[in-house]
Design an enzyme around this catalytic site. Structure first.
Site, PDB file in Angstrom:
ATOM      1  N   GLU A   1       0.134  -0.908   5.952  1.00  0.00           N
ATOM      2  CA  GLU A   1       1.213  -0.267   6.717  1.00  0.00           C
ATOM      3  C   GLU A   1       1.025   1.237   6.773  1.00  0.00           C
ATOM      4  OE1 GLU A   1       5.104   1.450   7.801  1.00  0.00           O
ATOM      5  OE2 GLU A   1       3.889   1.839   6.029  1.00  0.00           O
TER       6      GLU A   1
ATOM      7  N   ASP B   1       0.834  -1.208   0.000  1.00  0.00           N
ATOM      8  CA  ASP B   1       0.000   0.000   0.000  1.00  0.00           C
ATOM      9  C   ASP B   1       0.862   1.249   0.000  1.00  0.00           C
ATOM     10  OD1 ASP B   1       0.742  -0.768   2.672  1.00  0.00           O
ATOM     11  OD2 ASP B   1      -0.742   0.634   3.477  1.00  0.00           O
TER      12      ASP B   1
END
Length: 376
Positions: free
Chosen positions: A133, A68
């Protein structure tokens, strides 16, 4: 075009704004399966995660990271579209090039090369990859680690591909991180007219001396690995919007970045002692993002320093600076954890980018690390 650069461009082209993965993990999984990794998808909520392992024996060396990325911001301010990876003057532009799809691409290709040359290598190789994250980080690495712990699967060494370098690739390796403890303090008073302060109780005035003490306090002096613990106020909310009204309450958001000289419990206790000594009527909600961790001298740090030196000629600084990373969820299991990746100078910025030559260099460092740790 190198195979690592080709994979990186494919990953960057996928708009995986947190918690979306946009097919990044699938692209990695297909390549890892082809070289003998057993794949275990581990979705939690809307978050995509996977665990991959090649081999059954110890020691287990794990590459960890996230697919991500943060939102790109105003598209018109980019040199080129953030999800159209573009090479300009020797650098690859795109959201996630440094943080941290560049690290992921180098990890995959390094493993492909290592396995091709050493199919019967010692020990095992793992991948722990998440799409959570850059977001809340509650359904990502922490959940995968809990899953592994429940079945007794232990990581010996972990390399997190976060962008650790400062001026040149490999000049800095993170061997730990400070802890992060946040608090939301609500101090209560009594609302009233500013012309009649004796009929009110101003919570901002009451808070000020205690806040000054918290800001001025020297919490510790740090140690050989960590700077001193810091206390920072990030937000203060008070008032009704009218200039002639004493507010009923004030809300303060603050954060401790703390060293191994402190504990969560100790910081909470010291903070509340100050608030109580100043006679405040308050509520305080705490949130621990992670405890500090440190990987001291050992097989992993020695191997990574030597790998960087052999590939780049640099001797990296071993640092604990910066914010938090998912290493905070892995280190408490007993694993040795380091972070090594691209330059961090453009991460989360408009025109995030990495030097094209660094893409291959990082791959070679990871490959040399594999050879150092998993060949007899």
């Amino acid at each position: 075009m190198s195979e690592t650069l080709e994979l990186l461009r494919d990953l960057v082209a996928r708009p995986s704004v947190t918690p979306e993965d946009a097919g990044c993990q699938g692209a990695m999984i297909r390549r890892l399966e082809a070289i003998g990794f057993h794949i275990e998808p581990l979705p939690f909520g809307e978050v995509s995660n996977f665990w991959a392992r090649r081999g059954d024996d110890a020691p287990l060396l794990v590459f960890a990271g996230h697919t991500d990325v943060v939102p790109p911001g105003p598209l018109e301010k980019w040199h080129s579209h953030p999800f159209t990876p573009t090479i300009h003057e020797g650098e690859l532009y795109g959201r996630g090039t440094a943080d941290m799809k560049g690290g992921l691409a180098s990890m995959v290709v390094a493993c492909e090369r290592f396995v091709a040359a050493h199919p019967d290598h010692h020990g095992s190789i793992g991948f722990l990859v998440t799409s959570d994250e850059e977001g809340p980080a509650v359904n990502g690495t922490v959940k995968v680690v809990e899953h592994l712990e429940r079945r007794g699967e232990k990581i010996d060494w972990c390399v997190v591909g976060e962008p650790s370098s400062v001026e040149r690739l490999g000049d800095t390796v993170k061997v730990g991180r400070r802890g992060s403890l946040s608090g939301r303090l609500t101090v209560q008073g009594r609302q009233g007219h500013v012309a009649y302060p004796h009929l009110a109780d101003n919570p901002i005035h009451r808070l000020a001396p205690a806040l000054q003490e918290l800001c001025a306090r020297q919490w510790d002096r740090g140690n050989d690995y960590f700077p001193p613990t810091t206390f920072q106020v990030s937000n203060i909310h008070g008032g009704t919007g009218a200039e002639n009204v004493i507010p009923a309450e004030v809300v303060v958001d603050f954060n401790f970045r703390f060293s191994t000289e402190q504990t969560e419990e100790g910081l909470r206790r010291a903070t509340e002692e100050i608030l109580q000594r100043h006679g405040l009527c308050y509520r305080l909600a705490w949130r621990l993002s992670g405890n500090p961790f440190l990987t001291g001298q050992g097989a992993l740090t020695e191997a990574v320093v030597e790998a960087v030196r052999q590939v780049t000629g640099l001797t990296p600084e071993l640092s604990t600076s910066g914010g938090t990373s998912d290493g905070r969820f892995i280190a408490p299991t007993g694993a040795q954890v380091i972070e090594l990746g691209h330059l961090n100078r453009t991460i989360h910025q408009i025109d995030e980018r990495v030097a094209v030559e660094d893409v291959e260099t990082l791959t070679r460092i990871y490959q040399r690390l594999l050879e150092s740790l998993l060949l007899p």
